[in-house]
Design a protein around this motif. Sequence first.
Motif, PDB file in Angstrom:
ATOM      1  N   LYS A   1       0.830  -1.212   0.000  1.00 40.73           N
ATOM      2  CA  LYS A   1       0.000   0.000   0.000  1.00 40.73           C
ATOM      3  C   LYS A   1       0.863   1.260   0.000  1.00 40.73           C
ATOM      4  O   LYS A   1       0.557   2.235  -0.690  1.00 40.73           O
TER       5      LYS A   1
ATOM      6  N   SER B   1      -1.895   4.433   0.849  1.00 42.15           N
ATOM      7  CA  SER B   1      -2.026   4.630   2.286  1.00 42.15           C
ATOM      8  C   SER B   1      -1.518   6.017   2.673  1.00 42.15           C
ATOM      9  O   SER B   1      -0.564   6.530   2.081  1.00 42.15           O
TER      10      SER B   1
ATOM     11  N   GLN C   1      -6.561  -6.318  -0.500  1.00 37.91           N
ATOM     12  CA  GLN C   1      -7.248  -7.576  -0.798  1.00 37.91           C
ATOM     13  C   GLN C   1      -6.529  -8.355  -1.901  1.00 37.91           C
ATOM     14  O   GLN C   1      -6.434  -9.583  -1.859  1.00 37.91           O
TER      15      GLN C   1
ATOM     16  N   ASN D   1      -6.873   1.694  -1.734  1.00 35.39           N
ATOM     17  CA  ASN D   1      -6.063   1.191  -0.629  1.00 35.39           C
ATOM     18  C   ASN D   1      -6.619  -0.128  -0.094  1.00 35.39           C
ATOM     19  O   ASN D   1      -5.865  -1.070   0.192  1.00 35.39           O
ATOM     20  N   ARG D   2      -7.932  -0.190  -0.009  1.00 36.86           N
ATOM     21  CA  ARG D   2      -8.550  -1.418   0.503  1.00 36.86           C
ATOM     22  C   ARG D   2      -8.434  -2.564  -0.502  1.00 36.86           C
ATOM     23  O   ARG D   2      -8.116  -3.701  -0.138  1.00 36.86           O
TER      24      ARG D   2
ATOM     25  N   HIS E   1     -18.803   1.231  -0.362  1.00 35.16           N
ATOM     26  CA  HIS E   1     -17.648   1.716   0.400  1.00 35.16           C
ATOM     27  C   HIS E   1     -17.307   3.144   0.001  1.00 35.16           C
ATOM     28  O   HIS E   1     -17.023   3.991   0.858  1.00 35.16           O
TER      29      HIS E   1
ATOM     30  N   ASN F   1      -9.005   5.799  -0.931  1.00 35.43           N
ATOM     31  CA  ASN F   1      -9.261   4.871   0.168  1.00 35.43           C
ATOM     32  C   ASN F   1      -9.772   3.539  -0.354  1.00 35.43           C
ATOM     33  O   ASN F   1      -9.406   2.472   0.165  1.00 35.43           O
TER      34      ASN F   1
END
Length: 413
Positions: free
Chosen positions: A309, A315, A384, A379-380, A358, A376
């Motif tokens: 990230k 991040s 994953q 980033n998620r 999200h 964001n």
Amino acid sequence: MIYCGIDWAEKTHDVALVDDTGQLLAKRHITDDATGYKILLDLLAEYGDTEDTPIPVAIETSRGLLVAVLRTGKRKVFAINPMAAARYRDRHSVSRKKSDPGDALVLANILRTDMHAHRPLPNDSDLGRAIAVLARAQQDATWNRQQIANQLRSLLREYYPAALDAFAMWTNGLCRPEARELLRLAPTPSRAGRLTRTQLQAALKRAGRKRGIAADADRLRGVFRDDYAHQPPLVEVALGKQMLALLLQLEAACSAADQLAEAVEEAFPQHPDAEIILSFPGLGTQLGARVLAEIGDDRQRFADARGLKAYAGSSPITRASGKKSSITRRWVKNDRLNHAGYLWAFSAITASPGAKAHYHRRRDDHGDWHAAAQRNLFNRMIGQLYHCLQHGERFDELAAFPSPPSATETAAA
């Protein structure tokens, strides 16, 4: 241990070897050819370089034939950022002196003192590295195509606004074959106004159009014959010649981008990670290849998802000093991966219900702007992706975006 530093250049390279105490053991000035590479390998072998215990090498680049020769076997090659090397140089001398042999010695000492703080080049597979070459080249060709198209659009605004109005309803506008064929046929608005329906239909057919030819020809004829301001005749002709020169560059850029896209389409599905990457919403072959090109297929490259990230720039970073503290976006990152992540998150919002929820949650509940909410989400999802690649799993919508607890459940808890 023995450590090697190489200050590389276009035609020659300087090599330095030091031991654990920092003592200079050997230095060489080699040429950038097969003879020079053999001298380098013989020098390393003379000081104990073997297949099982190779001597680590520090160099200020990550590509080229010299790096390819050094990466054979188990040898660790460290690509040191030139700015970091310049800071290390100040540790050894305050007089600001600089020389190529001295820089090679500095690079060797970087490994001797701080090898743990630097990351060796990843051990990617040959197929993964080939896909990286093609995906990056296709990305560069796409950017180059857009840059030339912008230049062409700016030029057309100066003397040929009818062309921009005529192509406005087409996706990709000036990059379409129909637009390029019509501009080649009529480089000035005066010539465009004299085009007949038959000529327009023939141009559309040459560009590969199969349907709606008659209707588009009538529309184009009406636009070209509408009232527009004109440059003086001689100036208009000169601008038309300038436009044709730009058009040649645009055609070459479009051809290069298309050919490289075909090469990516052929190579990327052959990679073992392609199935997992393509299972993620928002990732197609081209974008998935760009992601693979930047993260590689070496499973040991990143210690955890946080490292990936940070590398992608998704991040946030915290800057704290005394009583002041701020959380901002990262500026030092892999720009190619960050750009691919922006497109990935943008596409995932419409391709995945969980990603869309999200994104809206970040906008509505946390007050994020569009770019922050999208970052964001990226980033998620890249976290994953790291998990799925490490465990050999495909994307699972329910596991990736479990439904948030309802208001009733939250109140009961």
